[in-house]
Design a protein around this motif. Structure first.
Motif, short mmCIF file in Angstrom:
data_model
loop_
_atom_site.label_atom_id
_atom_site.label_comp_id
_atom_site.label_asym_id
_atom_site.label_seq_id
_atom_site.Cartn_x
_atom_site.Cartn_y
_atom_site.Cartn_z
N THR A 92 -1.35 0.34 3.24
CA THR A 92 -2.67 -0.13 2.80
C THR A 92 -3.78 0.68 3.46
OG1 THR A 92 -1.79 -2.39 2.62
CG2 THR A 92 -4.19 -2.14 2.66
N LEU A 93 -4.75 1.07 2.66
CA LEU A 93 -5.95 1.74 3.17
C LEU A 93 -7.05 0.69 3.33
CD1 LEU A 93 -7.34 4.53 3.78
CD2 LEU A 93 -8.18 4.45 1.42
N LEU A 94 -7.67 0.64 4.53
CA LEU A 94 -8.72 -0.34 4.83
C LEU A 94 -10.01 0.37 5.25
CD1 LEU A 94 -5.80 -1.29 6.44
CD2 LEU A 94 -7.04 -3.44 6.35
N ASP A 95 -11.13 -0.35 5.15
CA ASP A 95 -12.38 0.21 5.65
C ASP A 95 -12.64 -0.31 7.05
OD1 ASP A 95 -13.31 -2.39 5.40
OD2 ASP A 95 -14.51 -1.99 3.61
N ALA A 96 -13.83 -0.05 7.60
CA ALA A 96 -14.15 -0.44 8.97
C ALA A 96 -14.16 -1.94 9.17
CB ALA A 96 -15.50 0.16 9.37
N ASP A 97 -14.40 -2.69 8.09
CA ASP A 97 -14.40 -4.15 8.17
C ASP A 97 -13.04 -4.76 7.87
OD1 ASP A 97 -17.16 -4.21 8.77
OD2 ASP A 97 -17.64 -4.00 6.63
N ARG A 98 -12.03 -3.91 7.76
CA ARG A 98 -10.65 -4.32 7.47
C ARG A 98 -10.49 -4.90 6.07
NH1 ARG A 98 -10.46 -1.44 11.26
NH2 ARG A 98 -9.24 -1.73 13.18
N GLU A 99 -11.38 -4.48 5.17
CA GLU A 99 -11.24 -4.85 3.77
C GLU A 99 -10.24 -3.91 3.11
OE1 GLU A 99 -12.52 -7.35 2.08
OE2 GLU A 99 -13.61 -8.15 3.83
N HIS A 100 -9.34 -4.45 2.29
CA HIS A 100 -8.34 -3.64 1.61
C HIS A 100 -8.99 -2.82 0.49
CE1 HIS A 100 -4.55 -6.05 2.92
NE2 HIS A 100 -5.43 -5.96 3.89
N LEU A 101 -8.81 -1.51 0.56
CA LEU A 101 -9.33 -0.63 -0.48
C LEU A 101 -8.24 -0.20 -1.46
CD1 LEU A 101 -11.53 1.70 1.77
CD2 LEU A 101 -12.23 -0.36 0.52
N LEU A 102 -7.03 -0.02 -0.91
CA LEU A 102 -5.91 0.43 -1.76
C LEU A 102 -4.62 0.02 -1.07
CD1 LEU A 102 -4.72 2.13 -4.13
CD2 LEU A 102 -4.88 4.12 -2.61
N SER A 103 -3.70 -0.53 -1.84
CA SER A 103 -2.41 -0.94 -1.29
C SER A 103 -1.29 -0.50 -2.22
CB SER A 103 -2.36 -2.46 -1.09
OG SER A 103 -1.16 -2.83 -0.43
N ILE A 104 -0.25 0.06 -1.63
CA ILE A 104 0.91 0.52 -2.41
C ILE A 104 2.15 -0.18 -1.88
CG2 ILE A 104 2.34 2.50 -3.04
CD1 ILE A 104 -0.10 4.27 -2.70
N LYS A 105 2.94 -0.73 -2.80
CA LYS A 105 4.19 -1.39 -2.45
C LYS A 105 5.31 -0.83 -3.33
CE LYS A 105 1.86 -5.71 -1.20
NZ LYS A 105 1.77 -7.17 -1.46
N PRO A 106 6.54 -0.87 -2.83
CA PRO A 106 7.66 -0.43 -3.67
C PRO A 106 7.89 -1.39 -4.82
CG PRO A 106 8.48 -1.40 -1.65
CD PRO A 106 6.99 -1.32 -1.50
N GLU A 107 8.52 -0.90 -5.86
CA GLU A 107 8.87 -1.78 -6.97
C GLU A 107 9.79 -2.89 -6.49
OE1 GLU A 107 7.72 -1.65 -10.03
OE2 GLU A 107 6.48 0.10 -9.57
N PRO A 108 9.71 -4.09 -7.10
CA PRO A 108 10.53 -5.23 -6.63
C PRO A 108 12.02 -4.93 -6.55
CG PRO A 108 8.87 -5.96 -8.22
CD PRO A 108 8.81 -4.46 -8.22
N ASP A 109 12.53 -4.12 -7.48
CA ASP A 109 13.97 -3.83 -7.48
C ASP A 109 14.28 -2.46 -6.89
OD1 ASP A 109 12.73 -2.42 -9.47
OD2 ASP A 109 14.31 -2.73 -10.98
N ALA A 110 13.33 -1.88 -6.15
CA ALA A 110 13.53 -0.54 -5.59
C ALA A 110 14.56 -0.56 -4.47
CB ALA A 110 12.21 0.01 -5.07
N ASP A 111 15.36 0.49 -4.42
CA ASP A 111 16.35 0.65 -3.35
C ASP A 111 15.71 1.50 -2.26
OD1 ASP A 111 18.53 0.98 -1.72
OD2 ASP A 111 19.61 2.34 -3.07
N ILE A 112 15.05 0.85 -1.31
CA ILE A 112 14.33 1.59 -0.27
C ILE A 112 15.27 2.42 0.57
CG2 ILE A 112 12.88 1.36 1.79
CD1 ILE A 112 11.68 -1.13 0.59
N GLU A 113 16.43 1.85 0.91
CA GLU A 113 17.38 2.58 1.74
C GLU A 113 17.88 3.83 1.04
OE1 GLU A 113 21.64 1.85 4.07
OE2 GLU A 113 20.69 0.23 2.96
N GLY A 114 18.06 3.75 -0.29
CA GLY A 114 18.54 4.90 -1.04
C GLY A 114 17.47 5.91 -1.37
#
Length: 355
Positions: A107-129
């Motif tokens: 997540t990218l935040l500003d000085a006030d800790r407001e979320h500017l951009l957040s990226i998450k893996p797909e729900p069925d993504a194989d992170i280990e692979g």
């Protein structure tokens, strides 16, 4: 890695794809607006997944000179450590190791800790692979020394890994290989047991030429001074016994670790014996290469320990007491060579060997 609580051989270096994708865009934003931008990385770390905390610290702090705060949990989840990299009390990158079952994100935040951009893996993504990483490679000739140096790193009391210690461990590995070679037989699982004659038993004998094995030892350790007579001294000590930590330690290693408590020393010596078994399998494979000199500059990776332990001969040696025959199939040496060629990023035993 040691600063955040990991031993060097367990350093989490591989980065999940979604984190890499996010950082490519977010790092320039933090560099452009260092006082007004912050990145929060929640990265999964567990028993079967290590997701690049060490690599991220190197990239963010040591290369980009950003202020980094790490909250580590360790693979077992018992570690709770907060480490700051940099001189400022205000971090620009916050790396938080989370349970693999939790939802990782960047997540990218500003000085006030407001979320500017957040990226998450797909729900069925194989992170280990989907981990992205690198494999450190060295020349095949002398590769065994790098593995032995790593094995010696398990000895907490071994402050100086002297040449004498390494050379004696070269003898240990070579002796293991010679002992194993003398007990190899061809795999007879397809043989009709009713035809168990002297002739069929003789046909089972698997011969590894001593000179080829000696040549492989000199190649593996890049040491032309290795002599058969010296190896045989260790063979006589270790023959007809399990190749494990119950064997006597080489004199130089024993002297170098004399201040280590006996119980601790025995455990660490057992780990070195496991490394020696792994290397001995690779040495036996090298003994089957006709033009070994042509392989001098072949770049091989570090020892993929789990792959060697799943290798058919590695499995047999785990329970071997030094007396029974060791049956091997025709592809056993190709599998052994494949381990350092591929490195830790692919389990060799998962390859389709039957096709």
């Amino acid at each position: 890695s040691t600063t955040i609580g990991y031993t060097p051989e367990k350093a989490p270096t591989d980065i999940p794809c979604f984190v890499l994708q996010g950082l490519i865009d977010m790092f320039p934003m933090v560099q452009t607006l260092p006082a007004d931008r912050m990145i929060h990385i929640q990265i999964p770390v567990g028993e079967y997944i290590d997701s690049g905390t060490s690599a991220l610290v190197v990239w963010a702090h040591h290369i980009l000179n950003l202020e980094v705060l790490v909250r580590s949990r360790g693979r077992e989840g018992h570690l709770s450590k907060v480490v700051r990299f940099g001189n400022s009390s205000q971090e620009q990158i916050f790396i938080e190791e989370v349970n693999p079952d939790d939802q990782p994100s960047i997540t990218l935040l500003d000085a006030d800790r407001e979320h500017l951009l957040s990226i998450k893996p797909e729900p069925d993504a194989d992170i280990e692979g989907d981990l992205i990483g690198s494999v450190r490679r060295v020349a095949a000739k002398g590769w065994g020394n790098a593995v032995l140096m790593d094995a010696c790193g398990h000895f907490v009391g071994l402050e100086k890994r002297s040449e004498a210690v390494i050379e004696e461990l070269q003898m240990v590995v070579s002796a293991f290989a010679f002992i194993i070679a003398r007990n190899l037989i061809k795999d007879d699982t397809d043989r009709d047991l009713d035809e168990d004659t002297v002739g069929t038993r003789s046909a089972q004998v698997y011969d590894v030429d001593d000179q080829h094995l000696l040549h492989a030892s000199r190649f593996l350790f890049d040491n032309s001074r290795i002599k058969h007579k010296e190896i045989d001294t260790f063979v006589k000590q270790y023959a007809l016994r399990a190749l494990d930590g119950q064997l006597p330690q080489p004199p130089a290693l024993e002297a170098a670790t004399r201040n280590v408590p006996p119980s601790k020393s025995e455990d660490e010596w057992d780990i070195i014996c496991r490394y020696a078994r792994c290397l001995s399998i690779f040495m036996l494979a090298l003994a089957h290469i006709v033009n070994l000199e042509d392989c001098e500059n072949l770049m091989v990776a570090g020892l993929a320990y789990s792959s060697v332990m799943e290798h058919p001969l590695g499995v047999s040696l785990e329970e071997w007491k030094g007396r029974d025959a060791l049956p091997i199939a025709g592809d056993v040496w190709l599998r052994a060579i494949a381990v350092p060629l591929l490195g830790h990023r692919q389990n060799v035993e998962n390859l389709p060997w039957d096709k």
